[in-house]
Motif scaffolding. Structure first.
Motif, PDB file in Angstrom:
ATOM      1  N   ALA A  39      16.800 -35.184 -73.929  1.00 29.65           N
ATOM      2  CA  ALA A  39      18.092 -35.571 -74.502  1.00 29.65           C
ATOM      3  C   ALA A  39      18.696 -34.359 -75.192  1.00 29.65           C
ATOM      4  O   ALA A  39      18.029 -33.688 -75.981  1.00 29.65           O
ATOM      5  N   ILE A  40      19.964 -34.084 -74.897  1.00 25.08           N
ATOM      6  CA  ILE A  40      20.684 -32.985 -75.543  1.00 25.08           C
ATOM      7  C   ILE A  40      21.723 -33.574 -76.475  1.00 25.08           C
ATOM      8  O   ILE A  40      22.639 -34.282 -76.037  1.00 25.08           O
ATOM      9  N   LEU A  41      21.565 -33.311 -77.760  1.00 23.51           N
ATOM     10  CA  LEU A  41      22.459 -33.821 -78.789  1.00 23.51           C
ATOM     11  C   LEU A  41      23.288 -32.679 -79.364  1.00 23.51           C
ATOM     12  O   LEU A  41      22.942 -31.508 -79.224  1.00 23.51           O
ATOM     13  N   GLY A  42      24.342 -33.056 -80.067  1.00 26.00           N
ATOM     14  CA  GLY A  42      25.146 -32.059 -80.760  1.00 26.00           C
ATOM     15  C   GLY A  42      26.567 -32.535 -80.935  1.00 26.00           C
ATOM     16  O   GLY A  42      27.027 -33.437 -80.238  1.00 26.00           O
ATOM     17  N   PRO A  43      27.283 -31.955 -81.887  1.00 21.84           N
ATOM     18  CA  PRO A  43      28.681 -32.340 -82.095  1.00 21.84           C
ATOM     19  C   PRO A  43      29.539 -31.966 -80.894  1.00 21.84           C
ATOM     20  O   PRO A  43      29.148 -31.141 -80.063  1.00 21.84           O
ATOM     21  N   SER A  44      30.722 -32.570 -80.811  1.00 18.13           N
ATOM     22  CA  SER A  44      31.648 -32.236 -79.737  1.00 18.13           C
ATOM     23  C   SER A  44      31.985 -30.750 -79.787  1.00 18.13           C
ATOM     24  O   SER A  44      32.143 -30.171 -80.864  1.00 18.13           O
ATOM     25  N   GLY A  45      32.060 -30.137 -78.599  1.00 22.34           N
ATOM     26  CA  GLY A  45      32.380 -28.722 -78.534  1.00 22.34           C
ATOM     27  C   GLY A  45      31.201 -27.794 -78.702  1.00 22.34           C
ATOM     28  O   GLY A  45      31.377 -26.575 -78.816  1.00 22.34           O
ATOM     29  N   SER A  46      29.988 -28.344 -78.666  1.00 24.28           N
ATOM     30  CA  SER A  46      28.811 -27.500 -78.885  1.00 24.28           C
ATOM     31  C   SER A  46      28.315 -26.827 -77.615  1.00 24.28           C
ATOM     32  O   SER A  46      27.416 -25.990 -77.665  1.00 24.28           O
ATOM     33  N   GLY A  47      28.874 -27.196 -76.448  1.00 20.71           N
ATOM     34  CA  GLY A  47      28.484 -26.566 -75.192  1.00 20.71           C
ATOM     35  C   GLY A  47      27.574 -27.407 -74.325  1.00 20.71           C
ATOM     36  O   GLY A  47      27.104 -26.934 -73.280  1.00 20.71           O
ATOM     37  N   LYS A  48      27.336 -28.658 -74.709  1.00 20.69           N
ATOM     38  CA  LYS A  48      26.378 -29.500 -73.989  1.00 20.69           C
ATOM     39  C   LYS A  48      26.810 -29.752 -72.536  1.00 20.69           C
ATOM     40  O   LYS A  48      26.037 -29.538 -71.602  1.00 20.69           O
ATOM     41  N   THR A  49      28.040 -30.229 -72.375  1.00 22.65           N
ATOM     42  CA  THR A  49      28.531 -30.526 -71.029  1.00 22.65           C
ATOM     43  C   THR A  49      28.649 -29.259 -70.192  1.00 22.65           C
ATOM     44  O   THR A  49      28.305 -29.248 -69.005  1.00 22.65           O
ATOM     45  N   THR A  50      29.122 -28.184 -70.791  1.00 22.37           N
ATOM     46  CA  THR A  50      29.232 -26.920 -70.059  1.00 22.37           C
ATOM     47  C   THR A  50      27.867 -26.466 -69.557  1.00 22.37           C
ATOM     48  O   THR A  50      27.744 -25.962 -68.433  1.00 22.37           O
ATOM     49  N   LEU A  51      26.824 -26.660 -70.356  1.00 20.21           N
ATOM     50  CA  LEU A  51      25.478 -26.291 -69.924  1.00 20.21           C
ATOM     51  C   LEU A  51      25.092 -27.059 -68.661  1.00 20.21           C
ATOM     52  O   LEU A  51      24.612 -26.463 -67.683  1.00 20.21           O
ATOM     53  N   LEU A  52      25.307 -28.371 -68.652  1.00 16.77           N
ATOM     54  CA  LEU A  52      24.970 -29.160 -67.462  1.00 16.77           C
ATOM     55  C   LEU A  52      25.774 -28.698 -66.257  1.00 16.77           C
ATOM     56  O   LEU A  52      25.253 -28.597 -65.144  1.00 16.77           O
ATOM     57  N   ARG A  53      27.056 -28.445 -66.460  1.00 21.88           N
ATOM     58  CA  ARG A  53      27.914 -28.029 -65.355  1.00 21.88           C
ATOM     59  C   ARG A  53      27.494 -26.664 -64.806  1.00 21.88           C
ATOM     60  O   ARG A  53      27.560 -26.429 -63.597  1.00 21.88           O
ATOM     61  N   CYS A  54      27.024 -25.785 -65.663  1.00 28.13           N
ATOM     62  CA  CYS A  54      26.506 -24.505 -65.196  1.00 28.13           C
ATOM     63  C   CYS A  54      25.210 -24.691 -64.403  1.00 28.13           C
ATOM     64  O   CYS A  54      24.990 -24.034 -63.373  1.00 28.13           O
ATOM     65  N   LEU A  55      24.355 -25.596 -64.857  1.00 23.68           N
ATOM     66  CA  LEU A  55      23.085 -25.824 -64.169  1.00 23.68           C
ATOM     67  C   LEU A  55      23.283 -26.408 -62.780  1.00 23.68           C
ATOM     68  O   LEU A  55      22.464 -26.191 -61.881  1.00 23.68           O
ATOM     69  N   ASN A  56      24.373 -27.181 -62.600  1.00 20.86           N
ATOM     70  CA  ASN A  56      24.644 -27.762 -61.285  1.00 20.86           C
ATOM     71  C   ASN A  56      25.722 -26.989 -60.528  1.00 20.86           C
ATOM     72  O   ASN A  56      26.247 -27.469 -59.530  1.00 20.86           O
ATOM     73  N   PHE A  57      26.094 -25.806 -61.060  1.00 22.98           N
ATOM     74  CA  PHE A  57      27.020 -24.887 -60.403  1.00 22.98           C
ATOM     75  C   PHE A  57      28.428 -25.461 -60.252  1.00 22.98           C
ATOM     76  O   PHE A  57      29.159 -25.096 -59.337  1.00 22.98           O
ATOM     77  N   LEU A  58      28.784 -26.349 -61.179  1.00 25.14           N
ATOM     78  CA  LEU A  58      30.162 -26.816 -61.250  1.00 25.14           C
ATOM     79  C   LEU A  58      31.014 -25.842 -62.055  1.00 25.14           C
ATOM     80  O   LEU A  58      32.247 -25.900 -62.004  1.00 25.14           O
ATOM     81  N   GLU A  59      30.358 -24.972 -62.820  1.00 25.57           N
ATOM     82  CA  GLU A  59      31.005 -23.870 -63.532  1.00 25.57           C
ATOM     83  C   GLU A  59      30.207 -22.604 -63.254  1.00 25.57           C
ATOM     84  O   GLU A  59      28.971 -22.640 -63.225  1.00 25.57           O
TER      85      GLU A  59
END
Length: 271
Positions: A56-76
């Motif tokens: 589980a990845i927690l953190g306030p909004s804007g902490s980079g959580k979604t961007t990390l997932l998108r980078c791991l799946n090459f969406l970014e």
């Protein structure tokens, strides 16, 4: 050996202006895109996921959580860093299209807002990728699709269109679609954020079942109950870095970083 290991992941977003910046004679002749702002979204993220882990990845909004997932799946695209998957290491800043396609076949992604085709039935949404991307015969794909819909409790909704389904049912179709590709790991990006509490329970129940069956999952979430009671490991991110990560029982019982303790105290007041 870890299933997935990432090291020193960096990602920035750049804002450009569009004003003309060069002239030939008295007239502007073009637009030179000039960087006017750089936002560092991921700043050296390290993470290890073992087979069967639910992270589980927690953190306030804007902490980079979604961007990390998108980078791991090459969406970014990723500025720099390495990814090791099943013992094979890749430089994310130079990874080839062929390697991206090969890695994507081992993973699946569940989005916040379902991302279903509105003009296709639940079954067609589950089988589309199998037929088009993996060239599976339609009869075989339909068999797999129906099995996955049954697994998420929607066997009787195979012929329904997304508009005929609740938000929770649509997200379960999205999970069935992810499962149909037989991934080694599923990335979940806040899968319950668009749902009311009752429908949230439907989706979390399916995810809990997958965890019990040993599915490896990396889950960006605001659901503290899921992180505390289902995940095997919890990661807290803020401002693009991992502040703390530990086994979930230890993370919630004895957080080591003051910022983590502050975050958990604030969350406790809202639960």
């Amino acid at each position: 050996m870890a299933m997935l290991e990432i090291q020193n992941i960096h990602k920035s977003f750049r804002t450009y202006d569009e004003k003309p910046h060069f002239h030939i004679g008295p007239f502007p002749r073009g637009h030179a895109r000039r960087v006017v702002r750089t936002l560092d979204v991921l700043r050296g993220v390290d993470l290890t996921v073992e087979k069967g882990d639910v992270v589980a990845i927690l953190g306030p909004s804007g902490s980079g959580k979604t961007t990390l997932l998108r980078c791991l799946n090459f969406l970014e695209p990723t500025d720099s860093g390495s990814l090791t998957f099943d013992g094979e290491t890749f430089d994310l800043s130079r990874i080839s299209g062929a390697d991206i396609a090969r890695l994507r076949k081992k993973t699946a992604f569940v989005f916040q807002n379902y991302n279903l085709f509105r003009n296709k039935t639940a079954l067609q949404n589950v089988t589309e990728g199998l037929i088009v991307a993996r060239r599976m015969p339609k009869e075989q794909a339909d068999m797999v699709g129906r099995k996955m819909l049954e697994k998420v409790g929607l066997a009787d909704r195979a012929d329904y269109y997304p508009r005929q389904l609740s938000g929770g049912q649509q997200q379960r179709v999205a999970i069935a679609r992810a499962l149909a590709s037989d991934p080694e790991i599923i990335y979940f990006d806040e899968p319950t954020s668009a749902l009311d509490p009752e429908l949230t329970g439907e989706v979390l129940s399916v995810m809990r079942q997958l965890a019990e069956e040993g599915m490896t999952m990396l889950v960006v979430t605001h659901e503290m109950g899921f992180a505390r009671n289902v995940s095997s490991k919890t990661v807290f991110m803020e401002n693009g870095i991992v502040v703390e990560q530990a086994a979930s029982c230890e993370f919630f019982a004895n957080p080591k970083e003051e910022r983590t303790r502050e975050f958990l105290r604030k969350i406790a007041h809202t639960e």
